[in-house]
Design a protein around this motif. Structure first.
Motif, PDB file in Angstrom:
ATOM      1  N   ALA A 308       0.823  -1.213   0.000  1.00 45.14           N
ATOM      2  CA  ALA A 308       0.000   0.000   0.000  1.00 45.14           C
ATOM      3  C   ALA A 308       0.853   1.258   0.000  1.00 45.14           C
ATOM      4  N   ALA A 309       1.963   1.221   0.729  1.00 43.40           N
ATOM      5  CA  ALA A 309       2.800   2.415   0.870  1.00 43.40           C
ATOM      6  C   ALA A 309       3.664   2.678  -0.350  1.00 43.40           C
ATOM      7  N   THR A 310       4.185   1.616  -0.968  1.00 42.44           N
ATOM      8  CA  THR A 310       5.128   1.816  -2.070  1.00 42.44           C
ATOM      9  C   THR A 310       4.454   1.883  -3.431  1.00 42.44           C
ATOM     10  N   VAL A 316      -4.457   3.592  -0.840  1.00 47.40           N
ATOM     11  CA  VAL A 316      -5.297   2.442  -0.501  1.00 47.40           C
ATOM     12  C   VAL A 316      -4.947   2.002   0.910  1.00 47.40           C
ATOM     13  N   ASP A 317      -5.844   1.238   1.516  1.00 50.96           N
ATOM     14  CA  ASP A 317      -5.614   0.731   2.867  1.00 50.96           C
ATOM     15  C   ASP A 317      -5.378  -0.777   2.824  1.00 50.96           C
ATOM     16  N   PRO A 318      -4.390  -1.281   3.559  1.00 54.40           N
ATOM     17  CA  PRO A 318      -4.179  -2.727   3.611  1.00 54.40           C
ATOM     18  C   PRO A 318      -5.454  -3.432   4.069  1.00 54.40           C
ATOM     19  N   LEU A 319      -5.755  -4.569   3.464  1.00 55.12           N
ATOM     20  CA  LEU A 319      -7.000  -5.280   3.754  1.00 55.12           C
ATOM     21  C   LEU A 319      -6.691  -6.691   4.247  1.00 55.12           C
ATOM     22  N   TYR A 320      -7.303  -7.051   5.372  1.00 54.70           N
ATOM     23  CA  TYR A 320      -7.095  -8.365   5.971  1.00 54.70           C
ATOM     24  C   TYR A 320      -8.414  -9.128   6.079  1.00 54.70           C
ATOM     25  N   SER A 321      -9.347  -8.764   5.237  1.00 57.52           N
ATOM     26  CA  SER A 321     -10.688  -9.339   5.320  1.00 57.52           C
ATOM     27  C   SER A 321     -11.261  -9.499   3.924  1.00 57.52           C
ATOM     28  N   GLY A 370      -4.768   0.310 -13.585  1.00 60.34           N
ATOM     29  CA  GLY A 370      -4.187   0.760 -12.335  1.00 60.34           C
ATOM     30  C   GLY A 370      -2.701   0.455 -12.311  1.00 60.34           C
ATOM     31  N   ALA A 371      -2.232   0.040 -11.137  1.00 55.58           N
ATOM     32  CA  ALA A 371      -0.813  -0.254 -10.967  1.00 55.58           C
ATOM     33  C   ALA A 371      -0.580  -1.760 -10.949  1.00 55.58           C
ATOM     34  N   GLY A 372      -1.317  -2.489 -11.787  1.00 50.39           N
ATOM     35  CA  GLY A 372      -1.246  -3.948 -11.780  1.00 50.39           C
ATOM     36  C   GLY A 372       0.143  -4.500 -12.034  1.00 50.39           C
ATOM     37  N   TRP A 484      -5.899  -5.076  -0.595  1.00 51.59           N
ATOM     38  CA  TRP A 484      -6.157  -3.715  -0.151  1.00 51.59           C
ATOM     39  C   TRP A 484      -7.586  -3.284  -0.440  1.00 51.59           C
ATOM     40  N   GLN A 485      -7.976  -2.198   0.230  1.00 52.18           N
ATOM     41  CA  GLN A 485      -9.288  -1.576   0.049  1.00 52.18           C
ATOM     42  C   GLN A 485      -9.063  -0.149  -0.424  1.00 52.18           C
ATOM     43  N   ALA A 486      -9.789   0.251  -1.482  1.00 52.08           N
ATOM     44  CA  ALA A 486      -9.531   1.543  -2.107  1.00 52.08           C
ATOM     45  C   ALA A 486     -10.497   2.618  -1.647  1.00 52.08           C
ATOM     46  N   LYS A 487     -10.047   3.852  -1.760  1.00 50.41           N
ATOM     47  CA  LYS A 487     -10.927   5.004  -1.649  1.00 50.41           C
ATOM     48  C   LYS A 487     -11.453   5.317  -3.054  1.00 50.41           C
ATOM     49  N   GLU A 488     -12.475   6.144  -3.120  1.00 55.87           N
ATOM     50  CA  GLU A 488     -13.004   6.565  -4.411  1.00 55.87           C
ATOM     51  C   GLU A 488     -12.654   8.029  -4.644  1.00 55.87           C
TER      52      GLU A 488
END
Length: 517
Positions: A308-310, A316-321, A370-372, A484-488
């Motif tokens: 998420a950071a790099t 985006v936020d790291p997602l664990y769910s 995106g950044a795939g 990860w979970q994205a913002k819009e």
């Protein structure tokens, strides 16, 4: 999707729902100026039976009608092509809708219940590899009489109205679309707020407000030209060169991170989102990632915080769910089981599995989405740094990529998931149920039972424990690994309003909300 909590950084207006199942979005006075909108979300097919992706459904929500839709910020479907819909009995297995009067297709034909039945029947009959048939797993049959359509479900499904409100519920003219195959060409025959006046694949779609539309939207908007860009960088160039007045999905992460809400030349809208990105694994026998211990080893090696950071510059936020934050049933099951990268635990699992090291597998991604590519390189780096895996990266054009995973030709593949509707069920059967849309080959009687049980609850918060249990099982089986979970984000020029209503996580892309100021 979910009910989005909008955090508008500039120019927030409050929209009030008007009447029952309708809302008012009045265009500004003046000439019929065409508003240009740029996006990287391409269209897979102009036929609703052949597309199950965000770009196609964004277009469908403007040129087709479903029986139901979602009002801005709403979490419950409201009537659109229907004037009313309801479950007939308390067992949630019979759902009936009455159509609005006077809905006409471009040919001049009046829509009737037969068109609705035809639209659903052909989706299930065609069962396109990248189509939405999997969304209607509980649909047994459809009856049509005059202006009344009745859906008979094979088991209780409180989420069925949500599914009807998606792009999969788009109603087509039965005289214009073949029953047993997808329609080709660049025409659309729908009854939505807009008509498609011209279309060039991967280039643009030109939309004109429909004079014949009748439904949930009261007052359609300006003419719109959707322009499609192959990469986020191309979209960013078009935005900076003033070729588009609205930019959405997806600007490069570095650009998003640097957006300035104080810039007087633009309006920036940021919203909490439920779009997720997952790494999917082909779990079939004979595949290199068939053994659950091998997939669990991968889960011990992926560093979401670094990703998420790099790669995404913190946008985006790291997602664990499996289910994103903000929805019923969200729980950090993958953090509980794999709290931080641990190569030794990964090695121990692989030793137990009895596999040869390093484990070789192919990782696929969509080029220009995106950044795939950068994301794939980072995941490859993290896995290979352990000495336990050897990853071959393969990039594909978007439509070709969908066909690759749909035909089981990839060992692992990263795909963004834009929720179909504001309910956790959209992250259940579609992703981890038997016969899921992601074609991982995964099947769990426990997961299937929990998903089926969750649909018995008309009050959706009562399904919370079922979804938590689903995620506990999935965290152990790891057919999918949340990343990860994205913002819009929506960015508009200073003279375009309504960007805050364009996309709110319900799957409806409200081009009619855009106004020239």
């Amino acid at each position: 999707m979910r009910s989005v909590r909008i955090r508008i950084l500039a120019g927030l207006l409050v929209l009030a729902a008007v009447g029952v199942g309708a809302w008012q979005l009045v265009p500004s006075k003046g000439d019929a100026k065409t508003i240009t909108v740029g996006t990287t979300d391409g269209v897979t097919s102009l036929d609703p039976a052949g597309a199950y992706d965000a770009g196609s459904w964004a277009l469908f929500s403007n040129v087709f009608q479903s029986l139901l839709t979602f009002a801005p910020g709403g979490t419950a479907p409201v009537p659109d092509a229907a004037k009313s819909c309801a479950f007939v009995r308390g067992d949630l297995t019979t759902y009936r809708c009455e159509l609005r009067d006077g809905l006409t297709f471009p040919s001049g034909r009046t829509m009737n219940a037969g068109d609705v039945k035809y639209s659903f029947d052909r989706i299930l009959k065609i069962k396109a590899p990248v189509g939405p048939a999997s969304l209607f797993g509980t649909l047994g049959s459809v009856d049509a009489h005059g202006m009344t359509v009745t859906f008979h479900l094979t088991s209780p499904d409180a989420t069925f109205p949500f599914k009807v409100a998606t792009g999969a519920g788009s109603i087509v003219d039965h005289t214009a679309y073949p029953a047993g195959k997808l329609r080709t060409g660049d025409r659309v025959d729908g009854t939505g707020p807009y008509t498609l006046t011209s279309y060039a694949k991967d280039r643009d779609a030109v939309l004109a407000p429909s004079r014949h539309y009748r439904g949930a939207v009261s007052g359609t908007g300006k003419p719109v030209e959707l322009r499609y860009y192959a990469t986020p960088e191309a979209l960013d160039t078009a935005w900076k060169d003033k070729q588009v007045e609205v930019a959405t999905d997806q600007l490069p992460p570095g650009v998003l991170a640097g957006l300035n809400p104080s810039d007087p030349t633009q309006r920036v809208y940021e919203a909490d989102g439920s779009e997720t990105r997952n790494l999917y694994f082909d779990t079939r026998a004979g595949k290199p990632l068939h053994e659950p211990k091998v997939r669990r080893a991968i889960a011990w090696l992926i560093d979401r915080e670094r990703l998420a950071a790099t790669v995404y510059d913190g946008t985006v936020d790291p997602l664990y769910s499996l289910i994103p934050a903000g929805l019923t049933g969200h729980t950090a099951s993958f953090f509980d089981d794999y709290p931080k990268p641990d190569p030794e635990k990964a090695r121990h699992l692989l030793t137990q599995a009895g596999v040869s090291l390093p484990v070789h597998f192919t990782y696929g991604y969509a080029e220009g989405r995106g950044a795939g590519e950068q994301e794939g390189a980072e995941i490859k780096k993290e896995l290979e740094a352990s000495g336990l895996f050897k990853v071959t990266l393969k990039g594909y054009e978007w439509t070709a990529f969908q066909k690759q995973w749909a035909s089981g030709r990839l060992d692992a593949y990263a795909v963004g998931w834009v929720a179909d509707f504001p309910d956790p069920d959209t992250f259940g059967a579609a992703l981890v149920g038997t016969g899921s849309a992601m074609n991982t080959g995964y099947s769990s009687k426990t997961v299937d039972r929990l998903i089926k049980d969750s649909r018995r609850f008309a009050e959706r918060t009562e399904a919370d424990q079922d979804f938590r249990s689903v995620q506990q099982t999935v965290a152990q089986d790891v057919p999918v690994l949340p990343l990860w979970q994205a913002k819009e984000y929506v960015v508009t020029t200073e003279d375009v309003g309504g960007g805050q209503y364009l996309s709110d996580g319900t799957g409806v892309f409200r081009l009619w909300s855009l106004t020239a100021l």
